[in-house]
Design a protein around this motif. Structure first.
Motif, short mmCIF file in Angstrom:
data_model
loop_
_atom_site.label_atom_id
_atom_site.label_comp_id
_atom_site.label_asym_id
_atom_site.label_seq_id
_atom_site.Cartn_x
_atom_site.Cartn_y
_atom_site.Cartn_z
N ASP A 49 17.92 -28.48 -4.43
CA ASP A 49 17.38 -29.58 -5.23
C ASP A 49 16.13 -29.16 -6.01
O ASP A 49 15.34 -29.98 -6.42
CB ASP A 49 17.06 -30.78 -4.34
N GLN A 51 13.36 -27.83 -8.73
CA GLN A 51 13.02 -28.39 -10.03
C GLN A 51 12.31 -27.35 -10.87
O GLN A 51 11.39 -26.67 -10.40
CB GLN A 51 12.13 -29.61 -9.85
N ASP A 53 10.18 -27.23 -14.36
CA ASP A 53 9.48 -27.97 -15.41
C ASP A 53 9.05 -26.96 -16.46
O ASP A 53 8.35 -26.00 -16.15
CB ASP A 53 8.25 -28.69 -14.85
N SER A 58 12.60 -30.92 -18.06
CA SER A 58 12.70 -30.64 -16.65
C SER A 58 14.16 -30.56 -16.25
O SER A 58 15.00 -31.24 -16.85
CB SER A 58 11.99 -31.76 -15.87
N ARG A 60 16.63 -30.42 -12.59
CA ARG A 60 16.64 -30.49 -11.13
C ARG A 60 18.02 -30.11 -10.63
O ARG A 60 19.03 -30.59 -11.15
CB ARG A 60 16.29 -31.89 -10.64
N ARG A 147 9.71 -26.12 -6.62
CA ARG A 147 9.33 -26.57 -7.96
C ARG A 147 8.57 -25.45 -8.65
O ARG A 147 7.68 -24.83 -8.05
CB ARG A 147 8.45 -27.81 -7.89
N ARG A 149 6.53 -25.01 -12.27
CA ARG A 149 6.04 -25.57 -13.53
C ARG A 149 5.57 -24.41 -14.38
O ARG A 149 4.73 -23.61 -13.95
CB ARG A 149 4.89 -26.54 -13.28
#
Length: 177
Positions: A49, A51, A53, A58, A60, A147, A149
Motif C-alpha cells: 500500500d 505511496q 508523492d 500521488s 498509492r 511513503r 515524498r
C-alpha cells in the motif's frame, strides 16, 4: 527555532549499521530501477500500500506506482533530449542521507540531484535537485518504502521548505514512537 536537533539517538539500537546499510542499498536500487526503466523492480521497493508523492501528484499501491513512473518517464523523455533529439539518459544521484531507525520503522531524508546527457554536444548537465523524505518499514526482513515524498527545489510549491528536513524527520519519528 531554538530546539536542539537530534544528532543521533542517544543509544542507537543494536543493528543500526546493518539497517542503515540495507536502507541505503534500497535507495540505490530505487535509483537504478528508475534510470534503467525497471518499473516492476521500482514498485517492489514499496510496501503493498506504499505511496509515492511527486511533483505531478500521488500514487498509492504498487500497480499505480508502476503506471505513474512509466508515464513520468515518457513525459520526461520528451522534455530531456540529447543532441540527436533522442530521449536523454537521466542518472539520479543520492548525496547526504540521514536515517533514523526505531525498531521495524525508519525515516530518512536525502539530498538528490539528476543529471542527463542533454548538455551541448551530449555533455552531462545537472538538471534538477531536491530532497527525498521517506517513511520505511521492515516487511519480512526487508526494508521498503511506506511513503516517499520527492521534493523538487526548482518547482514552485514542491520545495523542501524553510525548516531543516532533518528536523522534520526527527519530529515525524518522535511522533510515531
Amino acid at each position: 527555532m531554538n530546539q536542539e536537533m537530534t544528532l543521533m539517538p542517544a543509544n542507537p539500537q543494536p543493528g543500526y549499521a546493518e539497517d542503515r546499510a540495507q536502507i541505503e542499498n534500497l535507495m540505490a536500487r530505487y535509483l537504478f530501477a528508475m534510470d534503467w526503466d525497471d518499473f516492476d523492480a521500482y514498485a517492489q521497493m514499496f510496501t503493498e500500500d506504499g505511496q509515492l508523492d511527486y511533483a505531478s501528484g500521488s500514487a498509492r499501491g504498487r500497480a499505480a506506482i508502476v503506471e505513474t513512473v512509466k508515464a513520468f518517464k515518457e513525459r520526461i523523455g520528451q522534455i530531456y533530449v540529447d543532441a540527436e533529439g533522442k530521449p536523454a539518459k537521466l542518472r539520479h544521484v543520492v548525496a547526504q542521507t540521514v536515517i533514523r531507525v526505531e525498531g521495524d520503522r525508519a525515516w530518512s531524508t536525502a539530498l538528490w540531484y539528476e543529471m542527463a546527457n542533454d548538455g551541448p554536444g551530449g555533455t552531462p548537465k545537472i538538471g534538477t535537485y531536491g530532497t527525498y523524505e521517506d517513511e520505511l518499514r521492515r516487511v519480512a526482513g526487508q526494508w521498503q518504502f511506506v511513503r516517499r515524498r520527492i521534493n523538487n527545489e526548482f518547482l514552485a510549491g514542491r520545495g523542501t521548505g524553510e525548516v531543516s528536513p532533518v528536523r522534520k524527520l526527527d519530529e515525524a519519528a518522535d511522533a510515531a514512537v
